[in-house]
Write an enzyme that holds these catalytic residues in place. Sequence first.
Site, PDB file in Angstrom:
ATOM      1  N   GLU A 328      25.922  61.052  51.025  1.00 47.60           N
ATOM      2  CA  GLU A 328      24.782  61.438  50.171  1.00 47.60           C
ATOM      3  C   GLU A 328      23.436  61.433  50.892  1.00 47.60           C
ATOM      4  O   GLU A 328      22.440  60.986  50.321  1.00 47.60           O
ATOM      5  CB  GLU A 328      24.696  60.484  48.960  1.00 47.60           C
ATOM      6  CG  GLU A 328      25.916  60.516  48.082  1.00 47.60           C
ATOM      7  CD  GLU A 328      25.865  59.467  46.966  1.00 47.60           C
ATOM      8  OE1 GLU A 328      26.269  59.787  45.850  1.00 47.60           O
ATOM      9  OE2 GLU A 328      25.427  58.330  47.231  1.00 47.60           O
TER      10      GLU A 328
HETATM   11  C1  TNX Z   1      28.432  57.451  44.966  1.00 46.19           C
HETATM   12  S1  TNX Z   1      30.640  57.169  46.748  1.00 46.19           S
HETATM   13  C2  TNX Z   1      28.040  56.725  46.078  1.00 46.19           C
HETATM   14  C3  TNX Z   1      27.408  55.415  45.891  1.00 46.19           C
HETATM   15  C4  TNX Z   1      27.265  55.055  44.451  1.00 46.19           C
HETATM   16  C5  TNX Z   1      28.499  55.478  43.703  1.00 46.19           C
HETATM   17  C6  TNX Z   1      28.500  55.062  42.278  1.00 46.19           C
HETATM   18  C7  TNX Z   1      29.597  57.190  47.776  1.00 46.19           C
HETATM   19  C8  TNX Z   1      30.034  57.333  49.124  1.00 46.19           C
HETATM   20  N1  TNX Z   1      28.333  57.073  47.361  1.00 46.19           N
HETATM   21  O1  TNX Z   1      26.163  55.379  46.546  1.00 46.19           O
HETATM   22  O2  TNX Z   1      27.082  53.693  44.345  1.00 46.19           O
HETATM   23  O3  TNX Z   1      28.599  56.878  43.770  1.00 46.19           O
HETATM   24  O4  TNX Z   1      29.716  55.347  41.673  1.00 46.19           O
END
Ligand code: TNX
Length: 512
Positions: A328
């Site tokens: 992300e």
């Molecule tokens: C996505 S999964 C994220 C996290 C969040 C999560 C909450 C991922 C690699 N990144 O930063 O905590 O969703 O479900």
Amino acid sequence: MKTPYLFSLVMALLFIACQPKEPIQIDHSLEEASLIPKPLELIATHEAFELNANTELRFEDSEALKTQATLLNEHFKNAYGFELKQGVKEGHNATIALQLGLANEHEEAYQLSVSPSKIIVQGASAAGVSRGIQTLKQLVSQQANAEGVSYLALPTGTIKDQPAMDYRGAMLDVARHFFSVEEVKRYIDQLAYYKINKFHMHLTDDQGWRIEIKSWPKLTSIGGSTEVGGESGGFYTQEEFKDLVQYAADRFIEIIPEVDMPGHTNAASVAYPELNGNGKTPELYEGMDVGFSTFDTHNEIVYEFIDQVIGEIAAISPSPYFHLGGDESHSTKKEDFIYFINRVSQLVSKHDKKVIGWDEIAHAEVQAPAVAQFWASNENAALAAKKGHKVLLSPAKKIYLDMQYDSLSKYGLHWAAYVPVKDAYDWDPYTYSDIEESSIFGMEAPLWSETITDSNSLEYLAFPRILAVAELAWMPKGQTNWEDFSKRLGGQSPYFKQQQINYYPSKDIQWE
Ligand code: TNX
């Protein structure tokens, strides 16, 4: 008393003492035991072993087995209030014997044989013995918790067992909310009971930096000072981290540390604003948004910083892996992201570790074979496999433990899905994504902590779904069965209650 009388009395007592004991009664056989994960092979012989305070705990002369014996005794003491006499020499009473030397190439393989007078837990290594002991603990738990039973009778038979996947993991996000050393140890114990062997710690994020780095002390003094919701945060000193690593290692669980970057780095940039390159000092962040922070990918200070961070963590982390995050990074340009992941993966190699990263790292050109953790994008997973990397399966729609069970769930999020217990179990990891089986590295169930703050809320989300993951990763391909699993799952509630595990009592399960 005259001598002849005394003689007859002694003879009579001896006679009574030498009589074979009535076999003890047991109302269920080994086949009916609610074991999770379900063992590979099981043969029941329909007798019973009586476990009592006279039972002796013997182990082959090895430090590793001594540790296992001690842990088993601690468990007996905490759970049932008795301890067995333990040592290396064979005694006169019924025994539980821990042994090495099982002829099996898988180091976690074990054989558990229970006869009326002896229990043998034999492993291909101490790790195998440790897995076998968990099966034994589960057998004991079920009998100990049965109503109206005044002794501990274990059903006899033989179990031969080994896992299908070598990586059977759980992840805990200790950044969004901090979990104390004691809370983490409690979770590690629970994971060990179900034969999970990897524990990934998400140590840094926008809301907090949780691991002491001696050369950059403000990471924790400033970056570790808060958490989601504005509470006081916290961090692990390096000594505490080492203690956790050892605690897990004694239970044959490997800790994999993660420093999430280049996004998810607000806490680091609050501590050292030169890292983000935008000339601003950000504020501590206590919310739940993602994707707003990034390191400056073209500043050499950033790579010096990361080199030292990885160096300090590598020195206290025996795992061959280092997780560099990579998810992300919405505020990082794609070409900068690729450049960054390439550079950081070289730093990981420099410190003799192998790269694990979230599935987005598939877009970079990581030189050494790496592991991409599939959480959302099947395309990324397939791309990683095409580039010769392995794929760790953590599909959010199935095994994100922070997803709510349903719309009424007390804790959790639901951006990926609602995940009732059945959905966490009833899917095929070998065909779920577009990658070949040979590229599958293993499975891991992440637990993000935006909505949870302590063991109580953690357990509500993890239990019982972590058991589904433990079984899917352990059992051979194609052998899992929801009906059968849900029955055995129902059999865990006495143990959950006895351990005061705050599990989610799903209505889809018939709890005992
Ligand atoms: C996505 S999964 C994220 C996290 C969040 C999560 C909450 C991922 C690699 N990144 O930063 O905590 O969703 O479900």
